[in-house]
Write an enzyme that holds these catalytic residues in place. Structure first.
Site, PDB file in Angstrom:
ATOM      1  N   SER A 126      -6.588  -3.098  14.401  1.00 44.24           N
ATOM      2  CA  SER A 126      -6.024  -2.387  15.552  1.00 44.24           C
ATOM      3  C   SER A 126      -7.074  -1.939  16.565  1.00 44.24           C
ATOM      4  O   SER A 126      -6.912  -2.141  17.767  1.00 44.24           O
ATOM      5  CB  SER A 126      -5.210  -1.192  15.050  1.00 44.24           C
ATOM      6  OG  SER A 126      -5.998  -0.333  14.255  1.00 44.24           O
ATOM      7  N   ARG A 170     -11.054   7.835   3.400  1.00 47.43           N
ATOM      8  CA  ARG A 170     -10.794   6.748   2.461  1.00 47.43           C
ATOM      9  C   ARG A 170     -12.075   6.181   1.854  1.00 47.43           C
ATOM     10  O   ARG A 170     -12.082   5.087   1.315  1.00 47.43           O
ATOM     11  CB  ARG A 170     -10.034   5.615   3.169  1.00 47.43           C
ATOM     12  CG  ARG A 170      -8.703   6.003   3.756  1.00 47.43           C
ATOM     13  CD  ARG A 170      -7.734   4.823   3.700  1.00 47.43           C
ATOM     14  NE  ARG A 170      -6.706   4.843   4.716  1.00 47.43           N
ATOM     15  CZ  ARG A 170      -5.707   5.718   4.767  1.00 47.43           C
ATOM     16  NH1 ARG A 170      -5.625   6.693   3.876  1.00 47.43           N
ATOM     17  NH2 ARG A 170      -4.810   5.634   5.719  1.00 47.43           N
ATOM     18  N   LYS A 213     -12.474  -4.683   2.065  1.00 48.97           N
ATOM     19  CA  LYS A 213     -11.919  -3.814   3.108  1.00 48.97           C
ATOM     20  C   LYS A 213     -12.833  -2.615   3.269  1.00 48.97           C
ATOM     21  O   LYS A 213     -13.035  -1.844   2.328  1.00 48.97           O
ATOM     22  CB  LYS A 213     -10.507  -3.388   2.721  1.00 48.97           C
ATOM     23  CG  LYS A 213      -9.872  -2.443   3.736  1.00 48.97           C
ATOM     24  CD  LYS A 213      -8.415  -2.181   3.416  1.00 48.97           C
ATOM     25  CE  LYS A 213      -7.849  -1.143   4.351  1.00 48.97           C
ATOM     26  NZ  LYS A 213      -6.444  -0.836   4.046  1.00 48.97           N
ATOM     27  N   ARG A 217      -3.354   3.800  12.322  1.00 44.25           N
ATOM     28  CA  ARG A 217      -2.893   5.034  11.673  1.00 44.25           C
ATOM     29  C   ARG A 217      -1.958   5.809  12.589  1.00 44.25           C
ATOM     30  O   ARG A 217      -1.088   6.523  12.110  1.00 44.25           O
ATOM     31  CB  ARG A 217      -4.093   5.863  11.215  1.00 44.25           C
ATOM     32  CG  ARG A 217      -4.817   5.131  10.083  1.00 44.25           C
ATOM     33  CD  ARG A 217      -6.022   5.864   9.556  1.00 44.25           C
ATOM     34  NE  ARG A 217      -6.732   5.000   8.607  1.00 44.25           N
ATOM     35  CZ  ARG A 217      -7.921   5.281   8.101  1.00 44.25           C
ATOM     36  NH1 ARG A 217      -8.535   6.407   8.441  1.00 44.25           N
ATOM     37  NH2 ARG A 217      -8.485   4.446   7.247  1.00 44.25           N
ATOM     38  N   CYS A 266      -0.105   4.179   1.649  1.00 46.82           N
ATOM     39  CA  CYS A 266      -0.490   5.172   2.674  1.00 46.82           C
ATOM     40  C   CYS A 266       0.567   5.390   3.749  1.00 46.82           C
ATOM     41  O   CYS A 266       0.664   6.480   4.297  1.00 46.82           O
ATOM     42  CB  CYS A 266      -1.836   4.829   3.302  1.00 46.82           C
ATOM     43  SG  CYS A 266      -1.798   3.350   4.337  1.00 46.82           S
ATOM     44  N   LYS A 298     -11.892  -7.409   6.110  1.00 42.68           N
ATOM     45  CA  LYS A 298     -11.284  -6.513   7.092  1.00 42.68           C
ATOM     46  C   LYS A 298     -12.176  -5.323   7.340  1.00 42.68           C
ATOM     47  O   LYS A 298     -12.632  -4.723   6.369  1.00 42.68           O
ATOM     48  CB  LYS A 298      -9.945  -6.060   6.538  1.00 42.68           C
ATOM     49  CG  LYS A 298      -9.207  -5.068   7.412  1.00 42.68           C
ATOM     50  CD  LYS A 298      -7.970  -4.626   6.713  1.00 42.68           C
ATOM     51  CE  LYS A 298      -7.378  -3.476   7.509  1.00 42.68           C
ATOM     52  NZ  LYS A 298      -6.366  -2.790   6.796  1.00 42.68           N
ATOM     53  N   TYR A 347      -3.130  -8.853  16.267  1.00 40.00           N
ATOM     54  CA  TYR A 347      -2.101  -8.352  17.187  1.00 40.00           C
ATOM     55  C   TYR A 347      -2.067  -9.190  18.460  1.00 40.00           C
ATOM     56  O   TYR A 347      -1.140  -9.086  19.243  1.00 40.00           O
ATOM     57  CB  TYR A 347      -2.376  -6.877  17.514  1.00 40.00           C
ATOM     58  CG  TYR A 347      -2.429  -6.035  16.258  1.00 40.00           C
ATOM     59  CD1 TYR A 347      -1.248  -5.623  15.639  1.00 40.00           C
ATOM     60  CD2 TYR A 347      -3.640  -5.695  15.665  1.00 40.00           C
ATOM     61  CE1 TYR A 347      -1.283  -4.885  14.460  1.00 40.00           C
ATOM     62  CE2 TYR A 347      -3.687  -4.962  14.489  1.00 40.00           C
ATOM     63  CZ  TYR A 347      -2.515  -4.566  13.890  1.00 40.00           C
ATOM     64  OH  TYR A 347      -2.540  -3.852  12.722  1.00 40.00           O
ATOM     65  N   CYS A 406       0.868  -1.185   0.000  1.00 41.64           N
ATOM     66  CA  CYS A 406       0.000   0.000   0.000  1.00 41.64           C
ATOM     67  C   CYS A 406       0.897   1.224   0.000  1.00 41.64           C
ATOM     68  O   CYS A 406       2.070   1.129   0.349  1.00 41.64           O
ATOM     69  CB  CYS A 406      -0.906   0.007   1.227  1.00 41.64           C
ATOM     70  SG  CYS A 406      -2.216   1.257   1.108  1.00 41.64           S
TER      71      CYS A 406
HETATM   72  C1  PBG Z   1      -3.510   0.289   4.647  1.00 43.01           C
HETATM   73  C2  PBG Z   1      -3.808  -0.542   5.824  1.00 43.01           C
HETATM   74  C3  PBG Z   1      -4.547  -0.177   6.943  1.00 43.01           C
HETATM   75  C4  PBG Z   1      -4.542  -1.268   7.798  1.00 43.01           C
HETATM   76  C5  PBG Z   1      -3.807  -2.283   7.191  1.00 43.01           C
HETATM   77  N1  PBG Z   1      -3.377  -1.811   5.947  1.00 43.01           N
HETATM   78  C6  PBG Z   1      -5.122   1.102   7.385  1.00 43.01           C
HETATM   79  C7  PBG Z   1      -6.014   1.918   6.622  1.00 43.01           C
HETATM   80  O1  PBG Z   1      -6.650   1.548   5.633  1.00 43.01           O
HETATM   81  O2  PBG Z   1      -6.079   3.061   7.077  1.00 43.01           O
HETATM   82  C8  PBG Z   1      -5.251  -1.289   9.107  1.00 43.01           C
HETATM   83  C9  PBG Z   1      -4.930  -2.382  10.004  1.00 43.01           C
HETATM   84  C10 PBG Z   1      -5.363  -2.172  11.392  1.00 43.01           C
HETATM   85  O3  PBG Z   1      -6.144  -1.258  11.730  1.00 43.01           O
HETATM   86  O4  PBG Z   1      -4.927  -2.979  12.216  1.00 43.01           O
HETATM   87  N2  PBG Z   1      -2.206   0.139   4.237  1.00 43.01           N
END
Ligand code: PBG
Length: 304
Positions: A255, A198, A176, A186, A103, A229, A294, A101
């Protein structure tokens, strides 16, 4: 004897956040127990995962410098390629999943290139493909695109094939959702969008048929495994996807889901071990073959 669902450390993929530097073990305040780790420390964390019986880790990189074009994401000497090499050298049997990704690497925090105030889908695809090839060359075992651009699985598959990685599998973050549960991630990746959100590329939490469409599209483009996800508020989506496909289904226990359990446990409001295992077995019962979590190290200790 009559239990229908067995949870095992074998089911887990453990996320690791890799930063530049040496000897860095920087706690992430919103994710108690999870750290930003420099490569040398990430190797140690991977070693713990392996010895706990966890077969795979997923790597997220946080570069020293972010820019508008996410240059560090596809740099062959970037933090992720170097982390992959370092871990592979000491743990050749641990499966390394490389998240793909932009980001974490863009200064604006979006998952693709920006034109005006919008993320531009098609000009992002070659950069994602370049990142995938860089991680493949470093030794990644599985490529996991999480950006949600349309057509990225096909673009990555083509680039991998051309670079002679025909047999390298793609685990696509297929369904997602645009979720509030990514908040702590983040903070960990310093990837909060600097403007907008997003919702242009991630999915509406109210939709499930759209998830099935996204999954079907990614499989058609060449995905070998698909992911839902977040996990917990989307158990029905996991179930529906599982019933529709005949490839492995992964679920990301994200997370915010982790942080809620940690916070409540720290307050003495819930029993951490019990609630954690209840959540993980529910995700498996819903149909997940693989769980990104996690909790992996904590759970593996209790399960072995
Ligand atoms: C984007 C990505 C995200 C997560 C994994 N890959 C965050 C997003 O879309 O902002 C989130 C994973 C998490 O919250 O544990 N690269």
């Amino acid at each position: 004897m009559v239990r229908e669902t067995e949870l095992s450390p074998d089911d887990f993929i453990y996320p690791i956040f890799v930063v530049e530097g040496r000897g860095v073990r920087r706690p992430i305040p919103s994710m108690p127990g999870i750290l930003n780790l420099s490569i040398d420390q990430a190797v140690e964390e991977a070693r713990h995962a392996k010895s706990a019986g966890i077969p795979a880790v997923i790597l997220f990189g946080i570069p020293a410098h972010k820019d508008a074009r996410a240059t560090a994401a596809y740099d062959s000497q970037g933090v992720i390629p170097r982390a992959i090499q370092a871990i592979k050298e000491v743990l050749p049997d641990l499966q390394l999943v490389a998240d793909v990704c932009l980001c974490e690497y863009t200064d604006h925090g979006h998952c693709g290139l920006i034109q005006g105030q919008e993320v531009h889908n098609d000009s992002t695809l070659p950069l994602l493909a370049q990142a995938a090839v860089a991680y493949a060359r470093a030794g990644a075992d599985i490529i996991a695109p999480s950006d949600m651009m349309d057509g990225r699985v096909a673009a990555i598959r083509k680039a991998l094939d051309e670079a002679r990685f025909e047999s390298l599998p793609i685990l696509s973050y297929a369904a997602k959702y645009a979720s509030g549960f990514y908040g702590p991630f983040r903070e960990a990746a310093q990837s909060t969008p600097q403007f907008g959100d997003r919702r242009g590329y991630q999915m509406d939490p109210a939709n499930v048929r759209e998830a099935l469409k996204e999954v079907a599209q990614d499989l058609q483009e060449g995905a070998d495994m698909v992911m839902v996800k977040p996990a917990l508020a989307y158990l029905d989506v996991i179930r529906r996807v599982k019933e529709q496909v005949n490839v492995p289904v992964a679920a990301y226990n994200v997370s915010g889901e982790y942080s809620m359990v940690k916070a409540a446990a720290q307050n003495g409001w819930v029993d951490y071990d019990r609630v954690m295992l209840e959540i993980l077995v529910a995700i498996k019962r819903a149909g997940a073959d693989l769980i990104l979590t996690y909790h992996a190290l904590d759970a593996a200790k209790l399960l072995s």
